[in-house]
Design a protein around this motif. Structure first.
Motif, PDB file in Angstrom:
ATOM      1  N   THR A  39      31.038  26.658  57.710  1.00 30.69           N
ATOM      2  CA  THR A  39      31.547  25.931  56.540  1.00 30.69           C
ATOM      3  C   THR A  39      30.964  24.524  56.445  1.00 30.69           C
ATOM      4  OG1 THR A  39      33.462  25.223  57.840  1.00 30.69           O
ATOM      5  CG2 THR A  39      33.696  27.232  56.510  1.00 30.69           C
ATOM      6  N   ARG A  73      33.718  31.373  50.718  1.00 34.66           N
ATOM      7  CA  ARG A  73      33.562  30.627  51.965  1.00 34.66           C
ATOM      8  C   ARG A  73      33.191  29.173  51.710  1.00 34.66           C
ATOM      9  NH1 ARG A  73      29.310  33.601  55.399  1.00 34.66           N
ATOM     10  NH2 ARG A  73      30.783  35.307  54.981  1.00 34.66           N
ATOM     11  N   SER A  86      27.660  31.559  57.859  1.00 39.90           N
ATOM     12  CA  SER A  86      29.112  31.583  58.085  1.00 39.90           C
ATOM     13  C   SER A  86      29.697  30.191  58.314  1.00 39.90           C
ATOM     14  CB  SER A  86      29.434  32.472  59.290  1.00 39.90           C
ATOM     15  OG  SER A  86      28.812  31.964  60.461  1.00 39.90           O
TER      16      SER A  86
END
Length: 486
Positions: free
Chosen positions: A327, A366, A325
């Motif tokens: 970045t 993402r 998750s």
């Protein structure tokens, strides 16, 4: 004249091993023949022996004697002693045996307050090597809300684990059932002590009283679990511990980093054990600054075809989504996971693909640096010219960013229409919002079948063959055509 059997005469004439053998013999004789009933009195007297091994043998002997008596209906409670001489011999015997049971119970209860951990009757009985005592342990756990009982129990169980030599699976199961999900007091007010000050406990080594405050519970809890985790656990018990380690063990540890060795070793085992060790290890890395530079490399290696078929598949993908998750992860790393998932998807079951395909698109949204995998989709000839190295376990060397997602183009022809529809997003502009995976992580093949069976299809006709039939079995000269007609 026959010399009367007494403890003093035994101490003088017999070694400890001989006395233990005598205790075991008397218990066995009682069970074998009712004419040896007086042996119960002798076994009870051994509870007053000065040597702990003899006392332990007497406790085990009494357990065998009265367990047998109860199961054979020889022992009954609530019997009246009034005018017992007028009762039948059988009833008189039951009253006498009931009295022996009462004497034994008083003797054993008196030992619970001696402070000597080896003869703490309750824990010795609960942590059996031959019988799973889940119900009894659950009953005992109701007393662990008292801080002094909890603390003494944790210290004594630690001592038993350190000194016990017969640590079979039944024994370790009973230990875990006793210590799982312990609730530690957070403040002095939760000591259950009237004054709110420190309460007294006993040292397992010598039984001496010592002072203890509530903040020492975490240290005692940590020692207990580190001792337990160092045992040779069965595969099923190992998995139970790993499932609960992040929420029932780690928050109660004085220093959760003490679990680092256990979790890293578990992570390196492979298979389901590695999957279950993921959560605890990631918490140590994320919250307690554990230095584990090869975490993502090991995680990448866990992506094998079997990951879609294990019991904990949904848990794994939930954690994988959590781990990817950030970045700030490098593009080559995320691209490696995307490509490996896509390649595995070619042989994955349809239930897994309903998760994998949206998962791949979420990762691409993402991490924009990975969008090149989509835009390059039509520039390669699939597997033949794909630079991605599936057999490379190092994500930095697998050349994922040089590849494309031709696998999703292939899945557009999948026989399950949901997979086919999801895969066609490759040719469209991806929406900005990610797909919520929480509703589909637990999807199984049974769920897909039930979903399709619940639909009501409106079909006017269903084609079953390309050519109109010429006869019952198709051939014009078939002899059955003379006997049957369509």
């Amino acid at each position: 004249m026959v010399e009367k059997l007494t403890l003093s005469s035994l101490n003088l004439k017999m070694s400890t091993k001989s006395i233990i053998a005598e205790v075991n013999k008397k218990a066995a004789e009682f069970i074998a023949d009712r004419r040896n009933s007086n042996n119960a009195i002798d076994v009870i007297s051994f509870c007053q022996h000065g040597k702990t091994p003899v006392v332990l043998a007497a406790i085990e002997g009494l357990q065998n004697i009265f367990t047998t008596a109860i199961s054979s209906a020889q022992l009954k409670r609530n019997l009246s002693n009034d005018d017992s001489s007028k009762l039948p011999p059988e009833e008189q015997y039951k009253i006498w045996l009931n009295g022996c049971y009462t004497d034994a119970k008083k003797q054993l209860l008196s030992m619970c307050s001696t402070g000597e951990p080896k003869i703490q009757l309750i824990l010795i009985a609960l942590l059996s090597h031959t019988r799973v005592n889940d119900e009894l342990i659950t009953l005992y756990r109701t007393y662990l809300e008292y801080a002094d009982v909890l603390f003494n129990t944790m210290e004594l169980v630690t001592s038993i684990l350190n000194k016990e030599t017969k640590k079979n699976d039944v024994f370790l199961h009973n230990v875990y059932h006793l210590i799982q999900d312990l609730t530690l007091p957070k403040t002095l007010k939760e000591d259950r002590s009237k004054s709110g000050k420190a309460f007294l406990t006993f040292k397992p080594e010598n039984g001496e009283a010592k002072s203890c405050r509530a903040d020492e519970h975490k240290k005692c809890f940590s020692t207990l679990y580190l001792t337990f985790l160092s045992q040779k656990l069965s595969a099923s018990l190992y998995k139970k511990v790993l499932i609960s380690i992040h929420d029932k063990i780690m928050p109660r540890m004085a220093n959760p980093l003490l679990l680092a060795d256990f979790l890293t070793e578990s992570y390196n085992i492979g298979g389901a054990i590695s999957l279950l060790a993921l959560n605890g290890l990631f918490i140590l890395i994320n919250n307690y600054n554990l230095d584990y530079p090869d975490f993502y490399g090991k995680l990448y290696q866990l992506l094998e075809p079997s990951v879609f078929h294990v019991k904990y598949s949904a848990r794994f993908f939930h954690l994988l989504n959590l781990f990817l998750s950030s970045t700030h992860l490098p593009g080559y790393l995320v691209a490696a996971f995307i490509k490996r998932l896509a390649r595995l998807g070619l042989t994955a079951p349809p239930a897994a693909l309903t998760i994998v395909v949206p998962f791949i698109y979420n990762l691409t949204r993402r991490h924009p640096s990975c969008s090149v995998l989509i835009h390059r989709a039509e520039t390669t000839d699939g597997f033949a010219s794909d630079p991605f190295i599936m057999t490379e376990n190092d994500p930095s060397k697998c050349r994922a960013l040089e590849s494309s997602l031709w696998e999703l183009q292939t899945l557009q022809s999948h026989y399950y229409y949901i997979v086919s529809i999801d895969s066609r997003q490759l040719e469209q502009v991806l929406p900005k919002l990610e797909t919520d995976l929480s509703d589909i992580l637990e999807t199984s093949i049974d769920d897909l079948v039930k979903k399709e069976n619940s639909k009501k299809y409106k079909l006017n006709s269903v084609p079953v063959t390309f050519d109109p039939p010429k006869g019952l079995f198709g051939a014009k000269d078939c002899p059955f055509n003379d006997m049957w007609s369509l």
